[in-house]
Write a protein that holds these residues in place. Structure first.
Motif, PDB file in Angstrom:
ATOM      1  N   SER D  81       0.808  -1.206   0.000  1.00  0.00           N
ATOM      2  CA  SER D  81       0.000   0.000   0.000  1.00  0.00           C
ATOM      3  C   SER D  81       0.848   1.266   0.000  1.00  0.00           C
ATOM      4  O   SER D  81       0.609   2.200  -0.769  1.00  0.00           O
ATOM      5  CB  SER D  81      -0.908   0.000   1.233  1.00  0.00           C
ATOM      6  OG  SER D  81      -2.260   0.055   0.871  1.00  0.00           O
ATOM      7  N   ALA D  82       1.821   1.296   0.878  1.00  0.00           N
ATOM      8  CA  ALA D  82       2.575   2.534   1.082  1.00  0.00           C
ATOM      9  C   ALA D  82       3.226   3.004  -0.217  1.00  0.00           C
ATOM     10  O   ALA D  82       3.225   4.198  -0.543  1.00  0.00           O
ATOM     11  CB  ALA D  82       3.633   2.328   2.170  1.00  0.00           C
ATOM     12  N   SER D  99      -4.800  -0.426   4.506  1.00  0.00           N
ATOM     13  CA  SER D  99      -3.814  -1.353   5.072  1.00  0.00           C
ATOM     14  C   SER D  99      -3.317  -0.852   6.425  1.00  0.00           C
ATOM     15  O   SER D  99      -3.765   0.176   6.930  1.00  0.00           O
ATOM     16  CB  SER D  99      -2.631  -1.496   4.120  1.00  0.00           C
ATOM     17  OG  SER D  99      -1.721  -0.430   4.319  1.00  0.00           O
ATOM     18  N   ALA D 100      -2.371  -1.577   6.979  1.00  0.00           N
ATOM     19  CA  ALA D 100      -1.791  -1.169   8.265  1.00  0.00           C
ATOM     20  C   ALA D 100      -0.569  -0.279   8.091  1.00  0.00           C
ATOM     21  O   ALA D 100       0.065   0.096   9.076  1.00  0.00           O
ATOM     22  CB  ALA D 100      -1.418  -2.414   9.069  1.00  0.00           C
ATOM     23  N   ASP D 101      -0.238   0.073   6.838  1.00  0.00           N
ATOM     24  CA  ASP D 101       1.051   0.732   6.604  1.00  0.00           C
ATOM     25  C   ASP D 101       1.222   2.050   7.326  1.00  0.00           C
ATOM     26  O   ASP D 101       2.340   2.450   7.662  1.00  0.00           O
ATOM     27  CB  ASP D 101       1.262   0.926   5.094  1.00  0.00           C
ATOM     28  CG  ASP D 101       1.652  -0.379   4.428  1.00  0.00           C
ATOM     29  OD1 ASP D 101       1.794  -1.407   5.133  1.00  0.00           O
ATOM     30  OD2 ASP D 101       1.795  -0.390   3.193  1.00  0.00           O
ATOM     31  N   PHE D 102       0.138   2.770   7.540  1.00  0.00           N
ATOM     32  CA  PHE D 102       0.280   4.093   8.145  1.00  0.00           C
ATOM     33  C   PHE D 102      -0.385   4.207   9.515  1.00  0.00           C
ATOM     34  O   PHE D 102      -0.613   5.303  10.015  1.00  0.00           O
ATOM     35  CB  PHE D 102      -0.303   5.165   7.212  1.00  0.00           C
ATOM     36  CG  PHE D 102       0.392   5.234   5.887  1.00  0.00           C
ATOM     37  CD1 PHE D 102       1.657   5.793   5.771  1.00  0.00           C
ATOM     38  CD2 PHE D 102      -0.205   4.700   4.751  1.00  0.00           C
ATOM     39  CE1 PHE D 102       2.305   5.842   4.550  1.00  0.00           C
ATOM     40  CE2 PHE D 102       0.434   4.743   3.531  1.00  0.00           C
ATOM     41  CZ  PHE D 102       1.700   5.306   3.422  1.00  0.00           C
ATOM     42  N   ARG D 103      -0.733   3.076  10.095  1.00  0.00           N
ATOM     43  CA  ARG D 103      -1.507   3.155  11.329  1.00  0.00           C
ATOM     44  C   ARG D 103      -0.660   3.522  12.550  1.00  0.00           C
ATOM     45  O   ARG D 103      -1.092   4.276  13.407  1.00  0.00           O
ATOM     46  CB  ARG D 103      -2.187   1.807  11.609  1.00  0.00           C
ATOM     47  CG  ARG D 103      -3.271   1.477  10.606  1.00  0.00           C
ATOM     48  CD  ARG D 103      -3.938   0.178  10.972  1.00  0.00           C
ATOM     49  NE  ARG D 103      -4.652  -0.368   9.819  1.00  0.00           N
ATOM     50  CZ  ARG D 103      -5.118  -1.600   9.751  1.00  0.00           C
ATOM     51  NH1 ARG D 103      -4.941  -2.418  10.775  1.00  0.00           N
ATOM     52  NH2 ARG D 103      -5.754  -2.017   8.686  1.00  0.00           N
ATOM     53  N   LEU D 104       0.511   2.944  12.641  1.00  0.00           N
ATOM     54  CA  LEU D 104       1.308   3.102  13.858  1.00  0.00           C
ATOM     55  C   LEU D 104       2.312   4.233  13.687  1.00  0.00           C
ATOM     56  O   LEU D 104       3.134   4.217  12.770  1.00  0.00           O
ATOM     57  CB  LEU D 104       2.017   1.787  14.181  1.00  0.00           C
ATOM     58  CG  LEU D 104       1.067   0.623  14.529  1.00  0.00           C
ATOM     59  CD1 LEU D 104       1.826  -0.685  14.638  1.00  0.00           C
ATOM     60  CD2 LEU D 104       0.306   0.908  15.810  1.00  0.00           C
ATOM     61  N   ARG D 105       2.256   5.191  14.586  1.00  0.00           N
ATOM     62  CA  ARG D 105       3.162   6.331  14.463  1.00  0.00           C
ATOM     63  C   ARG D 105       4.586   5.962  14.845  1.00  0.00           C
ATOM     64  O   ARG D 105       5.545   6.494  14.319  1.00  0.00           O
ATOM     65  CB  ARG D 105       2.665   7.485  15.350  1.00  0.00           C
ATOM     66  CG  ARG D 105       1.501   8.252  14.739  1.00  0.00           C
ATOM     67  CD  ARG D 105       1.171   9.501  15.548  1.00  0.00           C
ATOM     68  NE  ARG D 105       0.733   9.163  16.891  1.00  0.00           N
ATOM     69  CZ  ARG D 105      -0.532   8.913  17.227  1.00  0.00           C
ATOM     70  NH1 ARG D 105      -1.487   8.988  16.330  1.00  0.00           N
ATOM     71  NH2 ARG D 105      -0.844   8.599  18.464  1.00  0.00           N
ATOM     72  N   GLU D 122       8.998   8.487   4.543  1.00  0.00           N
ATOM     73  CA  GLU D 122       8.864   9.920   4.249  1.00  0.00           C
ATOM     74  C   GLU D 122       7.409  10.389   4.304  1.00  0.00           C
ATOM     75  O   GLU D 122       7.136  11.582   4.417  1.00  0.00           O
ATOM     76  CB  GLU D 122       9.462  10.221   2.869  1.00  0.00           C
ATOM     77  CG  GLU D 122       8.667   9.725   1.679  1.00  0.00           C
ATOM     78  CD  GLU D 122       8.815   8.215   1.421  1.00  0.00           C
ATOM     79  OE1 GLU D 122       9.474   7.534   2.238  1.00  0.00           O
ATOM     80  OE2 GLU D 122       8.260   7.724   0.429  1.00  0.00           O
ATOM     81  N   LEU D 123       6.457   9.417   4.212  1.00  0.00           N
ATOM     82  CA  LEU D 123       5.043   9.810   4.212  1.00  0.00           C
ATOM     83  C   LEU D 123       4.401   9.743   5.595  1.00  0.00           C
ATOM     84  O   LEU D 123       3.265  10.175   5.778  1.00  0.00           O
ATOM     85  CB  LEU D 123       4.247   8.879   3.285  1.00  0.00           C
ATOM     86  CG  LEU D 123       4.615   8.901   1.812  1.00  0.00           C
ATOM     87  CD1 LEU D 123       3.801   7.852   1.056  1.00  0.00           C
ATOM     88  CD2 LEU D 123       4.350  10.283   1.232  1.00  0.00           C
ATOM     89  N   ARG D 124       5.125   9.163   6.541  1.00  0.00           N
ATOM     90  CA  ARG D 124       4.460   8.841   7.803  1.00  0.00           C
ATOM     91  C   ARG D 124       3.868  10.055   8.499  1.00  0.00           C
ATOM     92  O   ARG D 124       2.793  10.006   9.070  1.00  0.00           O
ATOM     93  CB  ARG D 124       5.422   8.113   8.749  1.00  0.00           C
ATOM     94  CG  ARG D 124       5.805   6.763   8.214  1.00  0.00           C
ATOM     95  CD  ARG D 124       6.412   5.880   9.248  1.00  0.00           C
ATOM     96  NE  ARG D 124       5.423   5.162  10.007  1.00  0.00           N
ATOM     97  CZ  ARG D 124       4.642   4.232   9.503  1.00  0.00           C
ATOM     98  NH1 ARG D 124       4.668   3.931   8.227  1.00  0.00           N
ATOM     99  NH2 ARG D 124       3.778   3.612  10.270  1.00  0.00           N
TER     100      ARG D 124
END
Lengths: 346, 346, 346, 346
Positions: D81-82, D99-105, D122-124
């Motif tokens: 996904s990312a 997806s889970a790609d951006f869930r956890l900081r 870089e997108l987080r």
């Protein structure tokens, strides 16, 4: 050959006892009692057993009281059982009761959980709580064997090793149960459109079997809750006890406790440690059998444990354990007539 | 905004109508009638709709008869409907009835299938059989719309193209039905332990909806049987018509018949020819929607055909078709409020 | 004590044979063969049998070929079975095959239904179609027993009395089947979200078991169709044969045919005439047992009949009938090890 | 009209998004992307939507990257996904990722729970956790909206009022989940004979969604466990949090907390206090809708609470919440296209 009478023969536990009696090498059916269906063929109510009882009909209570039997199974409603038990005992029959009438030793506890005075108080001292894993020696030759609650059996067997070792601080126990727990009668909640795929939390904290659990584990009620969720199953109970240990423990110590408690038990199987997804038992793996599976998982830190069990509520939770009790009461080998293997997948 | 009254609001078809009315841009609920639960909040009986009717309670029939409405949906038991229909019509309300009271034009057929005299004979001429696929023009502006049987709808729509073309020699039709067909009340057969995973052939040849099917297809009863099997579903009917054609046909000809019959129909979807396992429809693919899927397969030789349909019995088999009828009766676009898509997998 | 080898021991029929062997008083397991899981404990694959085989692991084919056995059950894929059968026979073992490799006597029929040349043509003359209700005498002492198709067994037993009497004009047969028919492996269609509550018509007219049905009933294929619908069940086949009789008949005559065919059969039960809703059997009533129930209903006019059967596809449709065949081949009583009663409700 | 691209269009969340897009008054489908099924008609994979997308086929990623869209839904596997998100953002599209790609900081938390480095670091900073009940204002106009875990959503919403008030000492949370959580692909555990009626404890303490729950509730992991049991459902999550309060509380105080948290929320419904068996929500009552129900029961003594929630994992647990996020990102009313009512009973 022992002749056994079955009271409450049209119900679900009654049907299961008929299956067991038909396959038991040392028992034969003296009579199958039903007030409402006396005279009707047994196969109409229990179509799966038609060939096993090809020419058998239900008889009325009055007829049954005239007949002879060595032992009576009472699968009657709570309250009605105790009265009939007295009559059977008076005729010299041994009695295995499946109701709750003789489960609780403390009359106050009975009153509280069942909302009624204890029935037949004169008999209470004679009844033995019918779980052989706890009371085997008392059950040998007993005259009056009490039934066990299916959820209670599941909870007790999941927690017994911890309670005995004195390491159980508290537990929030929840049972997931099938629709056969409600009996053959049915109520609004068991209507298929409402019950199918339900996840209905029937009681969050204090199912009435909690009284039995505390009594048999010797624990105060403040330490336990017992919740019940109705799930999409006909048969089966899965008990998950979210327990806290009074001190941090390691796996090996727990295995010693569980193996010590159940290593010699004929019907209790411990779940394997590996693969890890088989540690917590599933009732589908004991369907139709008298087996109960027990397992546990320990969380990091060693204080939080998930102790679990799974059984078939009509077998190990009712008719199967009742037959264990009857075997012991009659001096037969405890496992006689109970060696059927689980049917899986089904 | 049309104000609609709902009679029989605690039942399953009643609940489904409440769902539809809540989402209909041109209707608002005048009252939800229940004799037994008058005064109780609607959300207690229909928990999934609590938020849609936050402060609504059932009203008694007496209250309802005092109130105003443009149209009344009658989801009442057979027999009770006709009487209430007369009262509603007399108050100037249009009536959409979901019972069987007005389905059969021939009083003798009604007597035979429902074991009772036709109720409200004075109204019979005014009722229109409420299947828009057959009676769309008569339904526009109609005062009294009859309900349809769910199995009848399934059978009619599976066979209509063949019957119209005069090529249907005979058919042995069987419907597999979910437990919601039996309504909210429940009977012994709907008790979950008996009903779960059942394959119970309720009637092998002559379900009472056969009368409707013959009437609407214009076929003599000798040509059709209609069997029903209760299967593990809550919602849904799958109809398989094992039919014989009066002459050998080829696929292309049959496609022309089916496309001709349904090409313009807003709620009828033809199953694709390929992949072949999608030719025969499954009711799971229309769950919660007003759609009906129709398909067929032709055996070698060109005379034996399996004509099939699938629908949601509470929607296209009851409440959905009733709303189509109500829309037509009120002069609204037929599909208004019925555009929800099926929920799958569920 | 006969020593039996089990090939294909990780599958569903394999698991069921393990259950049967564990309970058989005259058999013991020589080896449970699996190429993929050799060396792994049997209880990991079949958790419900862990306690029955506490220290048993799968062995590789190579190991198995070194060992001794009196009889081999082959629960292998079609095609692989025949080759192994030859090896076992050469080592002097009797063989009971569960695959389709030896079912069809006509090589052309095998080619057509299985899309492959007949395997091991040199052995074909030696195999006996393993349905004792048809070939009991040939099976006594046989060296090579063929398996039976589960749907074929259901269809044959539903129609046999009519076919034998020469009154079966034609039949449109349909089977409703559980997911265990597809074996332990799974395919896209068996993924739970797709399979749960499915009513998927897998084949409308010509399931591959049709070849067996025609062969064993002695009927030309033009007279029969065999459709299969996947329904929400794990175990079980219900077969409904919508048949036409070659002349009008009355009930009494049909009862004589069915009683004549099955009166002495140890595992076939006729459904009662009353109550009428029990005439057509439900596979839930035979779950886990080797029994098959057969029933019928006759439509007005005496020409249209619904002939039906129900069985557990892993038992009477596979492992149970295979054990009947093994008992006969080994000279044991046919019913030995097969007296378990159905588990109901479940 | 906003044009939306859908990546991962053959999966279950993808199918649900297609249902939502088809019914959304301000969105139209730009493309439905599938690498494996490019060129195939959408209705073959999603038969329930065939009529809604009569002439639509899947397109390849390459084609999709050429096309235009205002917003992209990414229903792709974790990790894939990312990368695609970056490309979409670079083309000026807004992105809603499921997806889970951006869930956890916390990158360390991501590594731990997903066993991989954080993708697209870089997108987080740009991603907003997509639960409007927690991050509504940040979501308005956002460019990159992260998906939410279905179990995490259920757990967060059950416990949020307690966590916010600082009265949550600890909780043992368990979710009961349907088979659609596993996606369209299937694994051995989802094979119908194994999955049907299962009560499989997938993980007893530490499901990977625990990371999200701790992050969003602001709690240390020592205070929570998150267990998951696979039950007989296709859709649905029921979350039961067996929680301990840091001080004794009374019902009224808890109602104030829960009403305060959710009184204005458009999709959160509080269960009523009476009847008591409706206090704990059942996911069947929200099927097919974007609603989540939250309820609680307090045990005697005021310290032990059962806090619970129920939702449809494909809707409020995935596609529905994603659409809420998309609406907010695009400046549309948050509830647009999400007003469908639950389908019950089903």
């Amino acid at each position: 050959m022992f002749r056994v009478a079955l009271w409450g023969a049209t119900g679900l536990a009654g049907g299961e006892l008929l299956r067991l009696i038909a396959g038991h090498p040392n028992m034969e059916l003296a009579c199958a009692v039903s007030r409402g269906r006396a005279g009707q063929p047994l196969g109409g109510t229990h179509p799966h057993l038609r060939h096993a009882y090809p020419s058998c009909s239900f008889v009325s209570p009055e007829e049954a009281r005239e007949g002879e039997a060595d032992l009576a199974f009472l699968a009657l409603p709570h309250g009605a059982s105790a009265e009939e038990a007295g009559r059977c005992l008076a005729r010299g029959q041994k009695v295995v009761d499946l109701s709750a009438d003789f489960r609780l030793r403390d009359p106050e506890a009975h009153r509280r959980w069942y909302g009624a005075e204890v029935p037949a108080p004169e008999l209470r001292g004679r009844g033995v709580y019918g779980l052989p894993e706890l009371h085997r020696e008392e059950l040998r030759g007993a005259d009056l064997v009490s039934g066990v609650g299916c959820n209670a059996t599941a909870a007790i067997l999941a927690l017994l090793p911890l309670a005995r070792a004195g390491v159980l601080e508290e537990a929030r126990v929840e049972c997931r149960v099938g629709s056969s727990e409600g009996g053959a009668g049915g109520d609004e909640g068991s209507h298929h459109p409402w019950r199918s795929r339900a996840l209905r939390v029937v009681t969050p904290f204090a199912h009435r079997h909690l009284g039995e659990v505390c009594q048999e584990l010797g624990l105060e009620e403040e330490r336990l809750t017992l919740g019940v969720t109705a799930v999409e199953l006909v048969r089966g109970v899965q008990c998950l006890a979210h327990a806290t240990l009074s001190r941090p423990m390691v796996e090996g110590e727990l295995w010693r406790l569980y193996r010590g408690a159940y290593g010699e038990e004929p019907f209790v199987d411990l779940c394997p440690a590996r693969p890890s997804h088989q540690r917590i038992p599933d009732p589908r793996h004991v369907l139709g059998s008298n087996r109960v599976r027990v397992g546990f998982a320990l969380a990091e830190g060693g204080r939080r444990i998930l102790a679990a069990s799974a059984l078939d509520n009509l077998m190990k939770g009712a008719a199967g354990t009742a037959l264990q009790g009857a075997n012991l009461a009659l001096g037969l080998p405890e496992t006689r007539g109970l060696d059927m293997l689980p049917v899986f997948p089904a």
